[in-house]
Design an enzyme around this catalytic site. Structure first.
Site, short mmCIF file in Angstrom:
data_model
loop_
_atom_site.label_atom_id
_atom_site.label_comp_id
_atom_site.label_asym_id
_atom_site.label_seq_id
_atom_site.Cartn_x
_atom_site.Cartn_y
_atom_site.Cartn_z
CB CYS A 43 -31.83 97.25 126.72
SG CYS A 43 -32.54 96.90 125.09
CE LYS B 251 -29.75 93.67 125.45
NZ LYS B 251 -31.19 93.82 125.76
CG HIS C 182 -28.68 96.09 122.60
ND1 HIS C 182 -29.95 96.25 123.09
CD2 HIS C 182 -28.77 96.25 121.24
CE1 HIS C 182 -30.80 96.47 122.10
NE2 HIS C 182 -30.11 96.48 120.97
CG HIS D 58 -34.33 90.89 126.32
ND1 HIS D 58 -34.76 90.48 125.08
CD2 HIS D 58 -34.19 92.24 126.24
CE1 HIS D 58 -34.88 91.53 124.29
NE2 HIS D 58 -34.55 92.61 124.96
CG ASP E 210 -31.73 96.56 130.46
OD1 ASP E 210 -32.80 96.07 130.85
OD2 ASP E 210 -31.09 96.12 129.47
CG ASN E 211 -35.83 97.60 129.77
OD1 ASN E 211 -34.91 97.46 128.96
ND2 ASN E 211 -36.65 96.61 130.09
CE LYS F 7 -37.24 96.45 126.33
NZ LYS F 7 -36.63 95.17 125.90
#
Length: 280
Positions: free
Chosen positions: A34, A87, A89, A186, A245-246, A267
């Site tokens: 991510c 989120k 991160h 997630h 994001d992944n 992932k």
């Protein structure tokens, strides 16, 4: 949701509606985890250049270098009202790495990579905060303890809706940039029963069924934000970009009920299952 096998299919009518009216990026790749993907999206630079090459563990003292210019910085300089929800991160060990120091006028969400959807706790610490105003540091940031027990997907959709509906659409000199980064889907696998129940008879796997509920809640949130955009008169003059994001963590990195079929990998893998994702 991966494969279209009825035993795995998940209904996402609001996301599907956006896909049908937009342009699908059918050969779209991201980083296998991510933080580097988010940093790349925000800077327009590969991890090789911005330096954030892996996800940021919750006790780590590094983040997106403060020398990097973000998309929010650029748009704010062009007169946009800039807001981040969900989120983050991309760094949190110093306030200079947090959203309102990276070009955003406000932030509502959590700094770390993942946490409980209802208690908002990660490794014993509560992380859900509201930051109103640029450079909202230690004397400004506020922990939203009133949200304890509220599902984060709903919280973030409601906040995004509030931002859209309160924005002054009559002022063309102040356009809106909203970075909405839902926690869903997630880990951990958590969803209110009302979202899981419709899949009780169609999905046998408990893990996949919970994942379906998480995705259904996300889709509802997308629908609510879409309705707010329409009601505020923004839809005809809005560019919406939707991305993961992944790849789904189907077998690695907190494996859950996602499916990357027919792609190989998961992932945290550089196989296409970890890097080729849905975007439009």
């Amino acid at each position: 949701g991966g494969t279209r096998d009825p035993a795995y299919a998940i209904e996402t009518p609001h996301i599907d509606a956006w896909l049908e009216r937009g342009v699908r990026l059918s050969n779209y790749y991201v980083q296998p985890s991510c933080s580097p993907t988010r940093a790349t999206l925000l800077t327009g630079r590969y991890p090789l250049h911005h330096g954030l090459n892996s996800f940021i563990p919750p006790t780590s003292a590094f983040g997106l270098p403060v020398e990097e210019t973000t998309l929010a910085d650029v748009l704010k300089g062009a007169g946009y009202s800039t807001h981040a929800v969900g989120k983050w991160h991309c760094g949190f060990h110093r306030e200079e790495h947090t959203p309102t120091f990276r070009g955003f006028d406000s932030f509502y969400g959590f700094w770390v990579g993942g946490e409980d959807y209802d208690t908002h706790v990660q490794q014993g610490a509560y992380d859900l905060r509201r930051e109103d105003g640029p450079r909202c540091g230690a004397d400004c940031t506020r922990v939203d303890d009133a949200a304890l027990g509220a599902y984060s997907t709903t919280l973030f959709a409601d906040e995004a809706t509030r931002i859209v509906t309160s924005h002054d659409a009559s002022n063309p000199q102040s356009p809106l940039f909203l970075y909405l980064a839902f926690q869903a889907v997630h880990a951990p696998d958590e969803a209110p029963a009302r979202y899981v129940q419709p899949y009780e008879s169609s999905i046998a796997s408990d893990m996949r069924r919970t994942y379906a509920g998480m995705l259904a809640a996300l889709d509802e949130g997308v629908g609510n934000v879409t309705d707010a955009l329409a009601a505020s008169g923004f839809l005809d003059d809005t560019l919406l970009f939707f991305t993961a994001d992944n790849g789904g963590p189907s077998t690695t990195c907190a494996a859950q009920g996602s499916s990357n079929a027919p792609l190989r990998g998961s992932k945290c893998s550089i196989y296409e299952g970890g890097t080729k994702v849905t975007a439009f």
